[in-house]
Design a protein around this motif. Structure first.
Motif, PDB file in Angstrom:
ATOM      1  N   GLU A  84     -13.781 -38.251  18.064  1.00 56.31           N
ATOM      2  CA  GLU A  84     -14.819 -37.257  17.804  1.00 56.31           C
ATOM      3  C   GLU A  84     -15.018 -36.888  16.336  1.00 56.31           C
ATOM      4  N   ASN A  85     -14.295 -37.514  15.436  1.00 56.41           N
ATOM      5  CA  ASN A  85     -14.578 -37.322  14.006  1.00 56.41           C
ATOM      6  C   ASN A  85     -14.006 -38.495  13.220  1.00 56.41           C
ATOM      7  N   GLY A  86     -14.398 -38.581  11.953  1.00 55.56           N
ATOM      8  CA  GLY A  86     -13.992 -39.714  11.141  1.00 55.56           C
ATOM      9  C   GLY A  86     -12.494 -39.809  10.921  1.00 55.56           C
ATOM     10  N   SER A  87     -11.837 -38.676  10.768  1.00 55.18           N
ATOM     11  CA  SER A  87     -10.391 -38.672  10.549  1.00 55.18           C
ATOM     12  C   SER A  87      -9.650 -39.240  11.757  1.00 55.18           C
ATOM     13  N   LYS A  88     -10.036 -38.780  12.946  1.00 51.62           N
ATOM     14  CA  LYS A  88      -9.405 -39.307  14.160  1.00 51.62           C
ATOM     15  C   LYS A  88      -9.746 -40.787  14.355  1.00 51.62           C
ATOM     16  N   ALA A  89     -10.950 -41.177  13.966  1.00 52.52           N
ATOM     17  CA  ALA A  89     -11.342 -42.584  14.094  1.00 52.52           C
ATOM     18  C   ALA A  89     -10.441 -43.466  13.230  1.00 52.52           C
ATOM     19  N   VAL A  90     -10.214 -43.057  11.987  1.00 54.23           N
ATOM     20  CA  VAL A  90      -9.355 -43.833  11.093  1.00 54.23           C
ATOM     21  C   VAL A  90      -7.934 -43.888  11.650  1.00 54.23           C
ATOM     22  N   ASP A  91      -7.416 -42.740  12.102  1.00 53.92           N
ATOM     23  CA  ASP A  91      -6.055 -42.697  12.651  1.00 53.92           C
ATOM     24  C   ASP A  91      -5.921 -43.587  13.889  1.00 53.92           C
ATOM     25  N   GLN A  92      -6.881 -43.490  14.819  1.00 54.59           N
ATOM     26  CA  GLN A  92      -6.828 -44.292  16.042  1.00 54.59           C
ATOM     27  C   GLN A  92      -6.946 -45.780  15.717  1.00 54.59           C
ATOM     28  N   PHE A  93      -7.832 -46.108  14.789  1.00 52.13           N
ATOM     29  CA  PHE A  93      -8.020 -47.512  14.432  1.00 52.13           C
ATOM     30  C   PHE A  93      -6.762 -48.069  13.773  1.00 52.13           C
ATOM     31  N   GLU A  94      -6.159 -47.307  12.864  1.00 54.10           N
ATOM     32  CA  GLU A  94      -4.930 -47.758  12.206  1.00 54.10           C
ATOM     33  C   GLU A  94      -3.796 -47.939  13.208  1.00 54.10           C
TER      34      GLU A  94
END
Length: 159
Positions: A84-94
């Motif tokens: 639901e936000n860019g920070s979580k997207a980066v964390d989940q992707f990493e």
């Protein structure tokens, strides 16, 4: 998704779809990716069979928009993970296994971290293969400046 990922001139090896076994068979016959994409759009049943089960990542702060995207993509047999936000997207992707995602659909205006910043962080990852994953901008902004900004921050295409 496929023709948008080809919108920006990128080398075939940078295009995740070109690594699919069916596409590898085409490319071994010296058929270029844009030709393959055109063929698949002319044969939609083959396209749907080819993409069934493919995993996409959607970064979208609006839950209703995320649900619509998930349902539309799911109706084609695609599987969607959501942040639901860019920070979580980066964390989940990493945290994901390398090679698990086919592409990322990235909203541009999100709280905590916007899509531009999230894209830059993904492009800066140490793993070159993960850093080259197609990232497609999702936004209602359709101005030339928005398109230019999306491509300049490392996005592959613009929806």
């Amino acid at each position: 998704v496929f023709f948008i990922a080809c919108e920006k001139k990128i080398r075939e090896e940078e295009f995740a779809f070109s690594r699919h076994p069916a596409i590898t068979a085409f490319t071994s016959m010296n058929v270029e990716t844009p030709t393959i994409v055109a063929y698949l759009f002319d044969h939609p049943l083959y396209l749907v069979a080819l993409i069934a089960g493919v995993l996409l990542f959607v970064a979208e702060d609006n839950a209703l928009n995320a649900e619509v995207a998930t349902e539309l993509l799911g109706s084609l047999g695609l599987v969607v993970d959501w942040a639901e936000n860019g920070s979580k997207a980066v964390d989940q992707f990493e945290a994901s296994d390398p090679g698990s995602y086919f592409a990322i659909f990235m909203d541009m205006q999100m709280p905590v971290m916007d899509g531009y910043t999230a894209t830059r962080k993904i492009r800066a990852l140490d793993d070159p293969a993960r850093a080259k994953l197609p990232i497609l901008a999702m936004t209602a902004n359709a101005f030339d400046e928005d398109r230019r900004n999306a491509l300049e921050c490392g996005m592959t295409g613009f929806l």
